[in-house]
Every structure is written in C-alpha cells, then in structure tokens.
Design a protein around this motif. Structure first.
Motif, mmCIF file in Angstrom:
data_model
loop_
_atom_site.group_PDB
_atom_site.id
_atom_site.type_symbol
_atom_site.label_atom_id
_atom_site.label_comp_id
_atom_site.label_asym_id
_atom_site.label_seq_id
_atom_site.Cartn_x
_atom_site.Cartn_y
_atom_site.Cartn_z
ATOM 1 N N ARG A 74 0.855 -1.180 0.000
ATOM 2 C CA ARG A 74 0.000 0.000 0.000
ATOM 3 C C ARG A 74 0.895 1.235 0.000
ATOM 4 N N PHE A 75 0.941 1.906 -1.138
ATOM 5 C CA PHE A 75 1.758 3.100 -1.341
ATOM 6 C C PHE A 75 0.874 4.327 -1.137
ATOM 7 N N PHE A 76 1.266 5.224 -0.221
ATOM 8 C CA PHE A 76 0.457 6.415 0.042
ATOM 9 C C PHE A 76 0.815 7.525 -0.941
ATOM 10 N N PHE A 77 0.037 7.578 -1.992
ATOM 11 C CA PHE A 77 0.147 8.601 -3.026
ATOM 12 C C PHE A 77 -1.268 9.057 -3.314
ATOM 13 N N GLU A 78 -1.618 10.221 -2.746
ATOM 14 C CA GLU A 78 -3.003 10.695 -2.831
ATOM 15 C C GLU A 78 -3.077 12.103 -2.252
ATOM 16 N N PRO A 79 -4.164 12.824 -2.466
ATOM 17 C CA PRO A 79 -4.310 14.169 -1.891
ATOM 18 C C PRO A 79 -4.122 14.160 -0.383
ATOM 19 N N GLY A 80 -3.383 15.141 0.115
ATOM 20 C CA GLY A 80 -3.156 15.262 1.544
ATOM 21 C C GLY A 80 -1.925 14.551 2.056
ATOM 22 N N VAL A 81 -1.215 13.871 1.175
ATOM 23 C CA VAL A 81 -0.019 13.127 1.574
ATOM 24 C C VAL A 81 1.198 13.675 0.845
ATOM 25 N N GLY A 82 2.268 13.930 1.590
ATOM 26 C CA GLY A 82 3.520 14.356 0.978
ATOM 27 C C GLY A 82 3.367 15.657 0.217
ATOM 28 N N THR A 83 3.947 15.703 -0.960
ATOM 29 C CA THR A 83 3.899 16.902 -1.802
ATOM 30 C C THR A 83 2.928 16.708 -2.961
ATOM 31 N N TRP A 84 1.825 16.032 -2.665
ATOM 32 C CA TRP A 84 0.821 15.779 -3.710
ATOM 33 C C TRP A 84 0.550 17.042 -4.525
ATOM 34 N N PRO A 85 0.441 16.930 -5.866
ATOM 35 C CA PRO A 85 0.565 15.696 -6.652
ATOM 36 C C PRO A 85 1.983 15.435 -7.179
ATOM 37 N N GLU A 86 2.943 16.286 -6.791
ATOM 38 C CA GLU A 86 4.294 16.105 -7.316
ATOM 39 C C GLU A 86 4.921 14.785 -6.865
ATOM 40 N N GLY A 87 4.665 14.401 -5.613
ATOM 41 C CA GLY A 87 5.274 13.175 -5.116
ATOM 42 C C GLY A 87 4.429 12.538 -4.037
ATOM 43 N N GLY A 88 4.697 11.265 -3.771
ATOM 44 C CA GLY A 88 3.961 10.551 -2.735
ATOM 45 C C GLY A 88 4.704 10.565 -1.419
ATOM 46 N N CYS A 89 4.259 9.760 -0.495
ATOM 47 C CA CYS A 89 4.893 9.608 0.808
ATOM 48 C C CYS A 89 6.386 9.346 0.624
ATOM 49 N N VAL A 90 7.236 10.062 1.373
ATOM 50 C CA VAL A 90 8.684 9.878 1.197
ATOM 51 C C VAL A 90 9.124 8.496 1.669
ATOM 52 N N GLY A 91 8.474 7.966 2.713
ATOM 53 C CA GLY A 91 8.823 6.630 3.178
ATOM 54 C C GLY A 91 8.454 5.569 2.151
ATOM 55 N N CYS A 92 7.257 5.682 1.571
ATOM 56 C CA CYS A 92 6.845 4.748 0.519
ATOM 57 C C CYS A 92 7.765 4.868 -0.693
ATOM 58 N N SER A 93 8.188 6.095 -0.989
ATOM 59 C CA SER A 93 9.081 6.309 -2.127
ATOM 60 C C SER A 93 10.439 5.680 -1.876
ATOM 61 N N LEU A 94 10.921 5.780 -0.636
ATOM 62 C CA LEU A 94 12.179 5.119 -0.296
ATOM 63 C C LEU A 94 12.035 3.615 -0.474
ATOM 64 N N MET A 95 10.907 3.064 -0.014
ATOM 65 C CA MET A 95 10.665 1.637 -0.193
ATOM 66 C C MET A 95 10.687 1.263 -1.669
ATOM 67 N N ALA A 96 10.031 2.066 -2.494
ATOM 68 C CA ALA A 96 9.965 1.763 -3.921
ATOM 69 C C ALA A 96 11.348 1.803 -4.564
ATOM 70 N N ASP A 97 12.199 2.716 -4.098
ATOM 71 C CA ASP A 97 13.549 2.804 -4.653
ATOM 72 C C ASP A 97 14.376 1.564 -4.360
#
Length: 242
Positions: A74-97
């Motif tokens: 479950r990747f948190f990429f949605e309105p109200g999270v992180g720098t939406w819509p430019e980027g998703g949750c930084v922790g989820c993004s680290l996981m994806a990397d």
C-alpha cells in the motif's frame, strides 16, 4: 571517531568470528520464521474488490497477472499526503527505490504490485519520473480498510487457487523496512524461495538451490540457460551455508 577499540588484524578476526556465530544464529532463526510463515492459516477473500489499472478496471484476481502468488504494497500517493501531486509519501518512495527487479519474483510465480488512491494519470507520471517498473493500481473501494492499510503502509500477501483468493500474510511498520530485496519478498510468499533446502509443507513447489537464478532480462530466453560452470562456485557457497 567512535569509542571502539583499536586492535590487531588477528584480534579483529577473532571478534568477527565471535559475532559471526550470533549472525548465523540470527539467519537460522529467520529461516525458521519463514518456514512457520509458510504454514500460516489462510483466510478466504470473498469480496469482489475493484481497482483501476493502466488498462482500465481490474479485479483482485487480475492483479495476479495469471500467477499463483501476489504481494501488494500500500503506497500512500493521494491528496493530503507528501507533496501531492508532485510526489507521494517519502517513506513509501524510499521503499519503492529499494524494491528489486520484479522479473525475479515473476520467475517464482509471484506478482508484486502497489496500490494507491491516486488516479492512474498521476501514477503514470510519478512512475516515469522515478523510473519505477512495478504494476500500480488505483484503489476504488474498501480494500485498504479491509486489509489494514487505510491509515498506514503495509504489505499483504495472497495466494490464488483457481478463482479463489486467500490472504496468507500481512506485515507493516518496521516489518516493511526489512523488505525490498528479492529474497525478503520470497521469504514472506506462500511458497517461499521454492528451493530444496527450505523446510516447507508437503506439496510446495521446489527446485535445486540457485538454479532458477537468471539475469532479469533472460528468463525464458535462449540466453537464460543455466551455466553449468556455476555449479562448482555455487555449490561451494551452499557448503558454507551450514
């Protein structure tokens, strides 16, 4: 500088060997946990969950892509999270990397996918920007709430037997931090690494240790034939496993 002592090469090697005993015990404990995980009871999933994918509507069965096992983060990429819509949750993004190439999981009958609340257009844009190559679907119903990932990231694991889907495992919090490598995902999958050394339930598919390994673009190709000259090298490594 730390407060660690300065020692001779011989003293350093002695300290390393003492620590290695504990590290091997830790590894064996991890193997035992993985074996127990493969014996977890299964929970039938009877709700017809719906997602949006790059090619339109998709069911939970569709997320398997014809394979028998499915791992969903479950990747948190949605309105109200992180720098939406430019980027998703930084922790989820680290996981994806740090997620390994999906071809290795595919070779063991596993599909790995992300799910988010973001629409597909935003997901496609972020995938292109970040260079991620994992199937990524849009949540449209209560899947996230039903599987414990509506308020925090987490990884759910499923098994398919025909048209019936079962939930086999779930991990979140710091448990997610240990994931990312091919082997870490295999160790939470219903069938594990599917190698002969594993202690698995009867009927679990298994093959000779190491011999399924390929470069990620060579599975199922002529170039992907096993090089028998590696048996000697990998066999020596297997002896060191004990």
């Amino acid at each position: 500088m730390s407060n660690a002592s300065i020692v001779t090469p011989q003293e350093w090697e002695t300290a390393r060997q003492e620590l290695l005993v504990k590290e091997k015990a830790h590894t064996r404990a991890g193997d035992a946990l993985a074996a127990e995980r493969r014996r977890m009871p299964r929970m039938p999933v009877d709700t017809s969950y719906a997602f949006e994918g790059p090619n339109g509507p998709a069911s939970l069965l569709d997320l398997f892509e014809g394979r028998s096992q499915l791992i969903v983060y479950r990747f948190f990429f949605e309105p109200g999270v992180g720098t939406w819509p430019e980027g998703g949750c930084v922790g989820c993004s680290l996981m994806a990397d740090q997620d390994a190439h999906p071809a290795h999981l595919n070779a063991r009958g596993i599909t790995f996918a992300y799910v988010s609340r973001a629409p597909q257009a935003e997901i496609a844009r972020l995938k292109e920007r970040m260079g991620w190559d994992v199937p990524w679907y849009t949540l449209t119903d209560s899947f996230d709430a039903d599987f414990g990932v509506d308020e925090w990231h987490g990884t759910n694991v499923f098994l398919r037997e025909g048209e019936q889907v079962f939930r086999t495992y779930f991990v979140n919090g710091r448990g997610d931090e240990a994931l990312g490598s091919t082997f870490s995902y295999l160790d939470v999958a219903p069938f594990g690494r599917q190698e002969e050394w594993e202690e698995s339930p009867a009927g679990t598919p298994q093959s000779p240790t190491y011999r399924w390994w390929r470069r990620h673009d060579e599975y199922g190709t002529e170039a992907g034939k096993w090089d028998d000259t590696l048996d000697r090298v990998l066999g020596a490594g297997e002896q060191k496993r004990a």
